[in-house]
Design an enzyme around this catalytic site. Structure first.
Site, PDB file in Angstrom:
ATOM      1  N   HIS A 217     -12.127   0.484   3.108  1.00  0.00           N
ATOM      2  CA  HIS A 217     -13.379   0.050   2.488  1.00  0.00           C
ATOM      3  C   HIS A 217     -13.927  -1.118   3.288  1.00  0.00           C
ATOM      4  CE1 HIS A 217     -16.397  -1.128  -0.367  1.00  0.00           C
ATOM      5  NE2 HIS A 217     -16.145  -0.042  -1.067  1.00  0.00           N
TER       6      HIS A 217
ATOM      7  N   ARG B 141     -13.100  10.680   1.453  1.00  0.00           N
ATOM      8  CA  ARG B 141     -13.417  10.879   0.036  1.00  0.00           C
ATOM      9  C   ARG B 141     -14.859  10.498  -0.273  1.00  0.00           C
ATOM     10  NH1 ARG B 141     -12.600   6.809  -4.640  1.00  0.00           N
ATOM     11  NH2 ARG B 141     -12.859   5.370  -2.911  1.00  0.00           N
TER      12      ARG B 141
ATOM     13  N   SER C 262       1.407   5.514 -15.070  1.00  0.00           N
ATOM     14  CA  SER C 262       0.575   5.398 -16.276  1.00  0.00           C
ATOM     15  C   SER C 262      -0.866   5.016 -15.936  1.00  0.00           C
ATOM     16  CB  SER C 262       1.196   4.385 -17.237  1.00  0.00           C
ATOM     17  OG  SER C 262       1.398   3.136 -16.582  1.00  0.00           O
ATOM     18  N   GLY C 263      -1.387   5.555 -14.808  1.00  0.00           N
ATOM     19  CA  GLY C 263      -2.817   5.437 -14.521  1.00  0.00           C
ATOM     20  C   GLY C 263      -3.533   6.605 -15.190  1.00  0.00           C
TER      21      GLY C 263
ATOM     22  N   GLU D  11     -24.658   7.043  -6.012  1.00  0.00           N
ATOM     23  CA  GLU D  11     -23.906   6.246  -5.030  1.00  0.00           C
ATOM     24  C   GLU D  11     -24.061   6.843  -3.641  1.00  0.00           C
ATOM     25  OE1 GLU D  11     -19.832   5.917  -6.289  1.00  0.00           O
ATOM     26  OE2 GLU D  11     -20.287   4.137  -7.468  1.00  0.00           O
TER      27      GLU D  11
ATOM     28  N   ARG E 206     -18.775   4.856   4.805  1.00  0.00           N
ATOM     29  CA  ARG E 206     -17.794   3.758   4.758  1.00  0.00           C
ATOM     30  C   ARG E 206     -17.055   3.544   6.068  1.00  0.00           C
ATOM     31  NH1 ARG E 206     -14.947   4.351  -1.191  1.00  0.00           N
ATOM     32  NH2 ARG E 206     -16.798   3.637  -2.250  1.00  0.00           N
TER      33      ARG E 206
ATOM     34  N   HIS F  51      -7.950   1.207   1.430  1.00  0.00           N
ATOM     35  CA  HIS F  51      -8.490   1.393   0.071  1.00  0.00           C
ATOM     36  C   HIS F  51      -7.995   2.649  -0.632  1.00  0.00           C
ATOM     37  CE1 HIS F  51     -11.261   0.893  -3.166  1.00  0.00           C
ATOM     38  NE2 HIS F  51     -11.971   1.961  -2.870  1.00  0.00           N
TER      39      HIS F  51
ATOM     40  N   GLU G 189      -3.801  10.193  -7.250  1.00  0.00           N
ATOM     41  CA  GLU G 189      -3.886   9.835  -5.823  1.00  0.00           C
ATOM     42  C   GLU G 189      -2.611  10.208  -5.054  1.00  0.00           C
ATOM     43  OE1 GLU G 189      -5.794   6.027  -5.245  1.00  0.00           O
ATOM     44  OE2 GLU G 189      -5.238   5.999  -3.118  1.00  0.00           O
TER      45      GLU G 189
HETATM   46  C1  LIG Z   1     -10.497  -1.627  -6.125  1.00  0.00           C
HETATM   47  C2  LIG Z   1     -10.591  -0.142  -6.354  1.00  0.00           C
HETATM   48  C3  LIG Z   1     -11.788   0.408  -6.801  1.00  0.00           C
HETATM   49  C4  LIG Z   1     -11.893   1.787  -6.996  1.00  0.00           C
HETATM   50  N1  LIG Z   1     -13.063   2.311  -7.485  1.00  0.00           N
HETATM   51  C5  LIG Z   1     -13.134   3.642  -7.750  1.00  0.00           C
HETATM   52  C6  LIG Z   1     -14.300   4.201  -8.367  1.00  0.00           C
HETATM   53  O1  LIG Z   1     -15.263   3.502  -8.685  1.00  0.00           O
HETATM   54  N2  LIG Z   1     -14.318   5.542  -8.601  1.00  0.00           N
HETATM   55  C7  LIG Z   1     -13.268   6.368  -8.274  1.00  0.00           C
HETATM   56  O2  LIG Z   1     -13.340   7.570  -8.511  1.00  0.00           O
HETATM   57  N3  LIG Z   1     -12.140   5.838  -7.724  1.00  0.00           N
HETATM   58  C8  LIG Z   1     -12.046   4.509  -7.474  1.00  0.00           C
HETATM   59  N4  LIG Z   1     -10.896   4.002  -6.922  1.00  0.00           N
HETATM   60  C9  LIG Z   1      -9.745   4.899  -6.713  1.00  0.00           C
HETATM   61  C10 LIG Z   1      -9.107   5.213  -8.073  1.00  0.00           C
HETATM   62  O3  LIG Z   1      -9.066   4.033  -8.838  1.00  0.00           O
HETATM   63  C11 LIG Z   1      -7.690   5.751  -7.910  1.00  0.00           C
HETATM   64  O4  LIG Z   1      -7.669   6.777  -6.956  1.00  0.00           O
HETATM   65  C12 LIG Z   1      -7.164   6.312  -9.241  1.00  0.00           C
HETATM   66  O5  LIG Z   1      -7.286   5.334 -10.243  1.00  0.00           O
HETATM   67  C13 LIG Z   1      -5.716   6.745  -9.090  1.00  0.00           C
HETATM   68  O6  LIG Z   1      -5.168   6.984 -10.355  1.00  0.00           O
HETATM   69  P1  LIG Z   1      -3.641   7.387 -10.487  1.00  0.00           P
HETATM   70  O7  LIG Z   1      -3.395   7.644 -11.928  1.00  0.00           O
HETATM   71  O8  LIG Z   1      -3.335   8.441  -9.516  1.00  0.00           O
HETATM   72  O9  LIG Z   1      -2.840   6.086  -9.978  1.00  0.00           O
HETATM   73  P2  LIG Z   1      -2.796   4.569 -10.492  1.00  0.00           P
HETATM   74  O10 LIG Z   1      -3.869   4.267 -11.462  1.00  0.00           O
HETATM   75  O11 LIG Z   1      -2.714   3.728  -9.285  1.00  0.00           O
HETATM   76  O12 LIG Z   1      -1.418   4.506 -11.281  1.00  0.00           O
HETATM   77  C14 LIG Z   1      -0.178   4.642 -10.626  1.00  0.00           C
HETATM   78  C15 LIG Z   1       0.916   4.420 -11.650  1.00  0.00           C
HETATM   79  O13 LIG Z   1       2.187   4.761 -11.120  1.00  0.00           O
HETATM   80  C16 LIG Z   1       3.138   3.756 -11.442  1.00  0.00           C
HETATM   81  N5  LIG Z   1       4.227   3.817 -10.463  1.00  0.00           N
HETATM   82  C17 LIG Z   1       4.137   3.775  -9.102  1.00  0.00           C
HETATM   83  N6  LIG Z   1       5.371   3.892  -8.550  1.00  0.00           N
HETATM   84  C18 LIG Z   1       6.253   4.023  -9.571  1.00  0.00           C
HETATM   85  C19 LIG Z   1       7.677   4.168  -9.653  1.00  0.00           C
HETATM   86  N7  LIG Z   1       8.470   4.203  -8.582  1.00  0.00           N
HETATM   87  N8  LIG Z   1       8.239   4.255 -10.875  1.00  0.00           N
HETATM   88  C20 LIG Z   1       7.492   4.202 -11.992  1.00  0.00           C
HETATM   89  N9  LIG Z   1       6.146   4.064 -11.984  1.00  0.00           N
HETATM   90  C21 LIG Z   1       5.535   3.984 -10.784  1.00  0.00           C
HETATM   91  C22 LIG Z   1       2.317   2.490 -11.414  1.00  0.00           C
HETATM   92  O14 LIG Z   1       2.969   1.440 -12.089  1.00  0.00           O
HETATM   93  C23 LIG Z   1       1.049   2.973 -12.113  1.00  0.00           C
HETATM   94  O15 LIG Z   1       1.229   3.008 -13.517  1.00  0.00           O
HETATM   95  C24 LIG Z   1     -10.781   2.622  -6.715  1.00  0.00           C
HETATM   96  C25 LIG Z   1      -9.587   2.068  -6.258  1.00  0.00           C
HETATM   97  C26 LIG Z   1      -9.484   0.700  -6.081  1.00  0.00           C
HETATM   98  C27 LIG Z   1      -8.203   0.119  -5.593  1.00  0.00           C
END
Ligand SMILES: Cc1cc2nc3c(=O)[nH]c(=O)nc-3n(C[C@H](O)[C@H](O)[C@H](O)COP(=O)(O)OP(=O)(O)OC[C@H]3O[C@@H](n4cnc5c(N)ncnc54)[C@H](O)[C@@H]3O)c2cc1C
Length: 579
Positions: A244, A387, A27-28, A128, A290, A352, A376
């Site tokens: 990072h 990246r 749920s990201g 950036e 980086r 990171h 991701e």
């Molecule tokens: C500190 C930080 C700063 C960042 N800053 C930036 C930025 O400024 N700009 C940028 O572009 N990117 C940035 N990034 C990277 C970016 O945030 C991520 O790549 C992006 O948010 C990934 O989104 P996602 O939906 O793929 O995963 P996430 O947002 O990580 O969500 C993953 C989801 O999967 C769920 N999940 C995992 N395993 C299971 C399972 N087995 N069963 C059920 N649910 C599960 C988790 O609970 C969560 O809801 C940053 C990352 C970090 C850590």
């Protein structure tokens, strides 16, 4: 870890069944945007997420989301910057899709309720590191991810998307033809749940928590990549991890990120002796790429026997106030007794971002029919070996939207992806220890009927050992002999984890989330380790002291997949997908 506070019990009751058109794991930004797009088209969607709705990396994102909005900018310039950052390994067709469709998807995100900062009524665009143009949209200064997660989760709660929180997805379900038909999960109370769907979307985020030191949320343990591997999917470019350079060096998991933007405003790095060292390392000094800054910090710490270096943000350029420009970072430092406007900030590099993941085409389709991946967790090759800052939120958004488009008309049969054929034959690189190749028939140690874990093989201990090994030997600087030794150590831990998981073939029990999460961490760590060992060059996030230069013959993507219990590898051509 992500399952803290949860009972680590396998269930004994028959699984509760849910049928939907689509089941989405995570749920990201990727999971929620995909779910909203599917629901808006009238589909019946369930989101399964292992903690609370808003937990994950998305809400941590500070800097912003990149898209060509400025008059001076264009998708072509964004394309060139992305390719340049990717160190010769970007899949150009996927990058084109992202940069050309990015602005449209960002407009849709705004229409869904995400508010980005504005200047004189226009969207404010920051510049950036490694971007040649102003193209980074941000929210409340450095709270971009929080704003995106707020907007999407609010929408998801308001329309017919069922969200099952605190539900851990364990294993993908496959039919006799190898098509994905849903998944098996375990709820917070240990009861099993089965989800049946026409298509399943993995959006489980990256793998930062396989390392002892990371900025990544506790829930980010590589589960989707491990599940896809067990289902036989191709996994790509796992050796490319971005470290990072500047996380706040205080004992914490996860480590809090001090954005590059702080150095962009004039902050500088100082060593233990109070000297600037980046000026002797790179012409761009503190604003070097980086990976260069992270390695320079690691070397400086080794040289002086220090655990961290210092970030001096006391005097930013043009009299900018750290408190006003970086409110989130400033207040987090204050919580640790550090006032950025008066004190030096201790910083050190951390794991990171993962450039690799489940191999997909530009529609999120994996090599397993019925299984899509985005965010991701997925890898279409847009980031190459490194990246470009703020491209990951964009990638997640664009390919989540396209995955929804591809899933909607899917009729539940076989499918043809746009993925190019691997180069050469698959060959064996190692064996995945015992039950880690498949959870079927595995009960959790300590669960009812599961027996007690063998001494020394408890999963919390195994988890910590894996994370320490990965940080030590597959971190910022990698060395051949140390990696080879570490692979043997990992093998031993994997066998211990399997010994600790008693066989249970009566079909009633499922592994508990604690053991399963550790098994996923192990499996994904093993894939990173094998990929890093195979690639005898240095490129982007992958740096080997014994092969310090990039080599032209390595301009290809590493592929791994499971064949029975054997991990086999091949290479994908640079383009990865056809247009
Ligand atoms: C500190 C930080 C700063 C960042 N800053 C930036 C930025 O400024 N700009 C940028 O572009 N990117 C940035 N990034 C990277 C970016 O945030 C991520 O790549 C992006 O948010 C990934 O989104 P996602 O939906 O793929 O995963 P996430 O947002 O990580 O969500 C993953 C989801 O999967 C769920 N999940 C995992 N395993 C299971 C399972 N087995 N069963 C059920 N649910 C599960 C988790 O609970 C969560 O809801 C940053 C990352 C970090 C850590």
């Amino acid at each position: 870890m992500g399952t803290n506070g949860r009972k680590d019990e396998g269930g004994t009751a028959p699984p509760e069944e849910t049928a939907a058109d689509f089941v989405i794991v995570g749920s990201g930004i990727a999971g929620l945007y995909c779910a909203l797009a599917l629901a808006a088209a009238g589909a019946d969607v369930v989101v399964v997420t292992k903690s609370r709705l808003t937990q994950g990396n998305t809400r941590f994102a500070q800097g912003g989301i990149a898209a060509a909005f400025d008059e001076q900018d264009s998708p072509e310039l964004h394309f060139q910057d992305t390719i340049q950052a990717g160190a010769g390994l970007c899949a150009a067709p996927a990058v084109r899709v992202m940069v050309e469709q990015g602005p449209g998807f960002v407009r849709d995100l705004i229409a869904l309720g995400a508010h980005f900062d504005r200047e004189n009524g226009e969207i404010a665009l920051a510049r950036e590191g490694a971007h040649t143009q102003h193209r980074v949209l941000h929210a409340r200064g450095d709270a971009t991810g929080e704003e995106i997660e707020r907007a999407l989760s609010r929408r998801a709660s308001g329309i017919p998307v069922r969200v099952d929180e605190n539900t851990f997805a364990l294993e993908l379900a496959l039919d006799a033809t190898g098509r994905c038909t849903g998944l098996l999960a375990v709820a917070a109370d240990g009861s099993p749940r089965r989800y049946r769907a026409r298509a399943t979307v993995l959006a489980t985020g990256g793998l930062g928590q396989i390392f002892a030191s990371t900025t990544n949320a506790e829930v980010v343990t590589g589960d989707g990549m491990a599940m896809a591997m067990r289902a036989g999917a191709h996994i790509m470019d796992m050796e490319f991890v971005q470290f990072h350079p500047t996380a706040l060096a205080v004992e914490a998991n996860p480590r809090f990120l001090i954005s590059e933007a702080v150095r962009g405003e004039g902050a500088v790095l100082l060593n233990e002796a109070g000297e600037r060292f980046m000026t002797r390392v790179h012409p761009m000094a503190d604003l070097a790429p980086r990976d260069v800054v992270a390695r320079a910090i690691a070397r400086e710490c080794d040289r002086l026997g220090a655990q961290h270096v210092w970030l001096d943000a006391r005097r930013l350029e043009g009299g900018v106030s750290a408190r006003e420009r970086f409110p989130t970072i400033y207040s987090r430092c204050i919580e640790h007794g550090i006032d950025m406007e008066r004190d030096l900030v201790p910083v050190a590099p951390v794991a990171h971002y993962c450039m690799g993941g489940v191999r997909t085409d530009t529609w999120g389709r994996t090599t397993v029919p019925g299984l899509l991946a985005c965010g991701e967790t997925a890898c279409a090759g847009v980031h190459g070996a490194n990246r470009l800052a703020s491209n990951s939120l964009l990638e997640s958004l664009v390919f989540a939207g396209r995955a929804a488009e591809a899933a909607l008309p899917y009729d539940g049969g076989g499918w043809k992806t746009g993925l190019l054929e691997p180069e050469g034959a698959w060959s064996a690189v190692g064996d995945m220890p015992g039950c880690l190749g498949s959870f079927r028939g595995t009960a959790v140690p300590g669960a009812p009927g599961g027996g007690a874990p063998s001494a020394g093989c408890g999963w919390p201990e195994a988890l910590n050992r894996v994370r320490r090994i990965m940080w030590r030997d597959f971190g910022i600087v990698r060395r051949g002999p140390a990696m080879s030794q570490a692979l043997q150590e990992l093998n031993g831990i994997g066998r211990g984890l399997c010994d600790a998981a008693p066989d249970c073939r009566d079909g009633r029990e499922v592994p508990g989330p604690g053991w399963a999460e550790t098994a996923n961490v192990f499996s994904v760590a093993f894939l990173v380790a094998m990929s890093a060992w195979q690639r005898t060059e240095s490129r982007g996030g992958h740096y080997r002291e014994d092969y310090p230069d990039p080599l032209p013959e390595w301009r290809k993507h590493t592929l791994l997949r499971l064949d029975g219990r054997t991990v086999v590898h091949a290479y994908a051509p640079l383009e990865n997908v056809e247009v």
